[in-house]
Design an enzyme around this catalytic site. Structure first.
Site, PDB file in Angstrom:
ATOM      1  N   CYS A   1      -9.635   7.549 -10.876  1.00 40.25           N
ATOM      2  CA  CYS A   1      -8.358   8.222 -11.125  1.00 40.25           C
ATOM      3  C   CYS A   1      -8.261   8.802 -12.539  1.00 40.25           C
ATOM      4  O   CYS A   1      -7.329   9.550 -12.836  1.00 40.25           O
ATOM      5  CB  CYS A   1      -7.202   7.263 -10.872  1.00 40.25           C
ATOM      6  SG  CYS A   1      -7.154   6.753  -9.146  1.00 40.25           S
TER       7      CYS A   1
ATOM      8  N   HIS B   1      -0.933   9.549 -14.449  1.00 39.93           N
ATOM      9  CA  HIS B   1      -1.582   9.377 -13.143  1.00 39.93           C
ATOM     10  C   HIS B   1      -0.571   8.725 -12.195  1.00 39.93           C
ATOM     11  O   HIS B   1       0.203   7.863 -12.593  1.00 39.93           O
ATOM     12  CB  HIS B   1      -2.822   8.504 -13.298  1.00 39.93           C
ATOM     13  CG  HIS B   1      -3.395   8.114 -11.976  1.00 39.93           C
ATOM     14  ND1 HIS B   1      -3.746   9.046 -11.032  1.00 39.93           N
ATOM     15  CD2 HIS B   1      -3.638   6.887 -11.426  1.00 39.93           C
ATOM     16  CE1 HIS B   1      -4.197   8.409  -9.960  1.00 39.93           C
ATOM     17  NE2 HIS B   1      -4.134   7.106 -10.173  1.00 39.93           N
TER      18      HIS B   1
ATOM     19  N   ASN C   1      -1.032   8.840  -4.179  1.00 34.04           N
ATOM     20  CA  ASN C   1      -2.097   8.804  -5.185  1.00 34.04           C
ATOM     21  C   ASN C   1      -3.234   9.706  -4.709  1.00 34.04           C
ATOM     22  O   ASN C   1      -3.957   9.356  -3.776  1.00 34.04           O
ATOM     23  CB  ASN C   1      -2.573   7.355  -5.367  1.00 34.04           C
ATOM     24  CG  ASN C   1      -3.632   7.227  -6.454  1.00 34.04           C
ATOM     25  OD1 ASN C   1      -4.173   8.221  -6.941  1.00 34.04           O
ATOM     26  ND2 ASN C   1      -3.938   5.996  -6.823  1.00 34.04           N
TER      27      ASN C   1
HETATM   28  O1  UT7 Z   1      -5.119   4.602  -8.922  1.00 31.41           O
HETATM   29  C1  UT7 Z   1      -6.067   3.627  -9.243  1.00 31.41           C
HETATM   30  C2  UT7 Z   1      -5.425   2.416  -9.791  1.00 31.41           C
HETATM   31  N1  UT7 Z   1      -4.649   1.767  -8.768  1.00 31.41           N
HETATM   32  C3  UT7 Z   1      -3.468   1.261  -9.063  1.00 31.41           C
HETATM   33  O2  UT7 Z   1      -2.998   1.403 -10.172  1.00 31.41           O
HETATM   34  C4  UT7 Z   1      -2.748   0.465  -7.995  1.00 31.41           C
HETATM   35  C5  UT7 Z   1      -2.118  -0.734  -8.605  1.00 31.41           C
HETATM   36  N2  UT7 Z   1      -1.475  -1.636  -7.647  1.00 31.41           N
HETATM   37  C6  UT7 Z   1      -0.296  -1.356  -7.027  1.00 31.41           C
HETATM   38  O3  UT7 Z   1       0.230  -0.274  -7.139  1.00 31.41           O
HETATM   39  C7  UT7 Z   1       0.382  -2.488  -6.272  1.00 31.41           C
HETATM   40  O4  UT7 Z   1      -0.260  -3.689  -6.576  1.00 31.41           O
HETATM   41  C8  UT7 Z   1       0.429  -2.293  -4.730  1.00 31.41           C
HETATM   42  C9  UT7 Z   1       1.390  -1.180  -4.365  1.00 31.41           C
HETATM   43  C10 UT7 Z   1      -0.971  -2.001  -4.219  1.00 31.41           C
HETATM   44  C11 UT7 Z   1       0.932  -3.572  -4.067  1.00 31.41           C
HETATM   45  O5  UT7 Z   1       2.206  -3.929  -4.583  1.00 31.41           O
HETATM   46  P1  UT7 Z   1       2.500  -5.416  -5.079  1.00 31.41           P
HETATM   47  O6  UT7 Z   1       3.907  -5.470  -5.481  1.00 31.41           O
HETATM   48  O7  UT7 Z   1       1.448  -5.762  -6.110  1.00 31.41           O
HETATM   49  O8  UT7 Z   1       2.312  -6.246  -3.759  1.00 31.41           O
HETATM   50  P2  UT7 Z   1       1.271  -7.415  -3.435  1.00 31.41           P
HETATM   51  O9  UT7 Z   1      -0.108  -6.860  -3.272  1.00 31.41           O
HETATM   52  O10 UT7 Z   1       1.469  -8.542  -4.405  1.00 31.41           O
HETATM   53  O11 UT7 Z   1       1.812  -7.857  -2.018  1.00 31.41           O
HETATM   54  C12 UT7 Z   1       3.151  -8.370  -1.846  1.00 31.41           C
HETATM   55  C13 UT7 Z   1       3.398  -8.586  -0.379  1.00 31.41           C
HETATM   56  C14 UT7 Z   1       2.272  -9.341   0.321  1.00 31.41           C
HETATM   57  O12 UT7 Z   1       2.854 -10.196   1.263  1.00 31.41           O
HETATM   58  P3  UT7 Z   1       3.027 -11.761   0.972  1.00 31.41           P
HETATM   59  O13 UT7 Z   1       1.644 -12.262   0.697  1.00 31.41           O
HETATM   60  O14 UT7 Z   1       3.916 -11.835  -0.232  1.00 31.41           O
HETATM   61  O15 UT7 Z   1       3.650 -12.272   2.235  1.00 31.41           O
HETATM   62  C15 UT7 Z   1       1.509  -8.264   1.013  1.00 31.41           C
HETATM   63  O16 UT7 Z   1       0.845  -8.727   2.162  1.00 31.41           O
HETATM   64  O17 UT7 Z   1       3.479  -7.320   0.301  1.00 31.41           O
HETATM   65  C16 UT7 Z   1       2.606  -7.304   1.412  1.00 31.41           C
HETATM   66  N3  UT7 Z   1       2.153  -5.939   1.637  1.00 31.41           N
HETATM   67  C17 UT7 Z   1       2.811  -5.079   2.430  1.00 31.41           C
HETATM   68  N4  UT7 Z   1       3.928  -5.207   3.159  1.00 31.41           N
HETATM   69  C18 UT7 Z   1       4.334  -4.130   3.858  1.00 31.41           C
HETATM   70  C19 UT7 Z   1       1.074  -5.320   1.112  1.00 31.41           C
HETATM   71  N5  UT7 Z   1       1.015  -4.049   1.565  1.00 31.41           N
HETATM   72  C20 UT7 Z   1       2.075  -3.883   2.391  1.00 31.41           C
HETATM   73  C21 UT7 Z   1       2.553  -2.794   3.139  1.00 31.41           C
HETATM   74  N6  UT7 Z   1       3.690  -2.964   3.861  1.00 31.41           N
HETATM   75  N7  UT7 Z   1       1.933  -1.602   3.160  1.00 31.41           N
END
Ligand code: UT7
Length: 339
Positions: A120, A261, A291
């Site tokens: 990215c 980004h 993204n």
């Molecule tokens: O561009 C390159 C660099 N990349 C980035 O900068 C991405 C950085 N990361 C992020 O933007 C975020 O970490 C995400 C958007 C990928 C995820 O958000 P988060 O707030 O960190 O969520 P998490 O991964 O901690 O997941 C929280 C909950 C989980 O459920 P439990 O374990 O709490 O029950 C996930 O299973 O959200 C769940 N979850 C979803 N729920 C509904 C993960 N993806 C989804 C989804 N829909 N699509």
């Protein structure tokens, strides 16, 4: 610490172009494919829809169209282009480079070129590379394209990553700046390979070539540990944004536009907040395009330069990125002409 530039002449962004695939994939449609909700995606990421390229077309299809759009806007013929740099992690194929395919298809008969892989941060790295060629006096017209077909490496059964990405291409032309106090002023760039375990593609490279096994195990897709990457992205993207301002004796209030980004609206807000740049000055397209990896920043630039014509001569623009590697960096631009 980077050395302060000793510049004979400065490079500037003289034109911008883009290509967006027509097909939109909305959060509502994703709700039918995986266990997710529009509400979760919007509140956690800021994304509402993303564009998806028709399967089989490949990266160069988009890169060529963004390049033509950019050159036509500049009134520059393809024959006048010296160098083509394509920032991408989704080339048409491993070799030849996508830059060669773009060179052929736009008819840039005098140009050489190469692909640059920095996830990215690809556009920011390619932009500063292009600027060096122009500043040195070696070349006068370098085409920089950020283009990624993320849908070709996304596992649409993995809800944690498939909602995040989209396809698009953005292009800029880099030429000598007619006035030395304007143009691409400075940059800060970093990489740290200790990020590899948290964001990578498991197979398909020389360490683990494609096999029946790798396909069966779904190893040809983006693997991302979201929460881990999120933490580092917030810190590093904010740090280089603050650093480039300090290095140039500027503060957030001197900045007209921050072009971050677009990985997550929460990362963008945290970065702007730490750099003291209010959200009115922050360019956001993640809601419309998600993204798009190497394309996010040129698409932001297109919005303010071509679409809204909000950029004026003398405006300070800061571009900041964070991505796979890890890689990250920021670029300071003092815009040369009114649009
Ligand atoms: O561009 C390159 C660099 N990349 C980035 O900068 C991405 C950085 N990361 C992020 O933007 C975020 O970490 C995400 C958007 C990928 C995820 O958000 P988060 O707030 O960190 O969520 P998490 O991964 O901690 O997941 C929280 C909950 C989980 O459920 P439990 O374990 O709490 O029950 C996930 O299973 O959200 C769940 N979850 C979803 N729920 C509904 C993960 N993806 C989804 C989804 N829909 N699509």
């Amino acid at each position: 610490m980077e050395m302060q530039q000793k510049t004979l002449r400065r490079a500037h962004i003289s034109s911008v172009g883009r290509f967006l695939p027509e097909k939109r994939l909305t959060n509502k449609e994703l709700e039918k494919m995986i266990d997710t909700s529009d509400e979760w995606i919007v509140t956690r990421t800021g994304i509402r829809e993303r564009r998806i390229l028709e399967p089989g077309l490949g990266n160069s299809y988009m890169a060529v169209r963004a390049a033509r759009d950019c050159l036509e806007r500049a009134g520059v013929a393809p024959e006048a282009v010296d160098t083509i740099i394509v920032a991408t992690v989704t080339p048409d194929m491993f070799f030849p480079s996508t830059a060669c395919l773009v060179q052929r298809d736009i008819g840039a008969i005098k140009a050489w070129g190469f692909d640059l892989s920095a996830g990215c941060s690809g556009f920011v790295f390619a932009l500063t590379t292009a600027a060096q060629f122009v500043e040195s006096g070696r070349y006068d017209r370098v085409l920089v394209i950020g283009s990624d077909v993320m849908s070709s490496i996304i596992d649409y059964t993995d809800r944690a990553t498939c909602v995040l990405f989209g396809d698009a291409a953005g292009a800029v032309l880099i030429e000598p700046c007619p006035e030395n106090d304007f143009g691409i002023i400075d940059f800060v760039q970093r990489c740290d390979g200790s990020g590899e375990p948290h964001l990578h593609m498991k197979a398909g490279g020389s360490r683990k070539p494609a096999s029946m096994e790798t396909v069966k195990n779904r190893e040809h897709y983006v693997y991302q540990e979201g929460a881990q990457v999120f933490k580092v992205a917030v810190t590093q993207m904010a740090d280089v944004t603050v650093e480039i301002l300090r290095k140039n004796n500027l503060t957030g209030s001197d900045v007209s536009f921050l072009l971050p980004h677009q990985a997550n609206l929460r990362i963008i807000k945290a970065c702007a907040d730490r750099a003291g740049i209010p959200m009115e000055k922050v360019v956001v397209n993640i809601d419309r395009f998600a993204n798009t990896t190497a394309a996010t920043i040129p698409l932001c630039l297109y919005d303010i330069v071509v679409e809204d014509k909000r950029v004026k001569k003398g405006d300070y623009l800061v571009m900041s990125a964070f991505g796979a590697g890890y890689t990250w960096g920021s670029v300071l631009v003092r815009w040369w002409e009114d649009w």
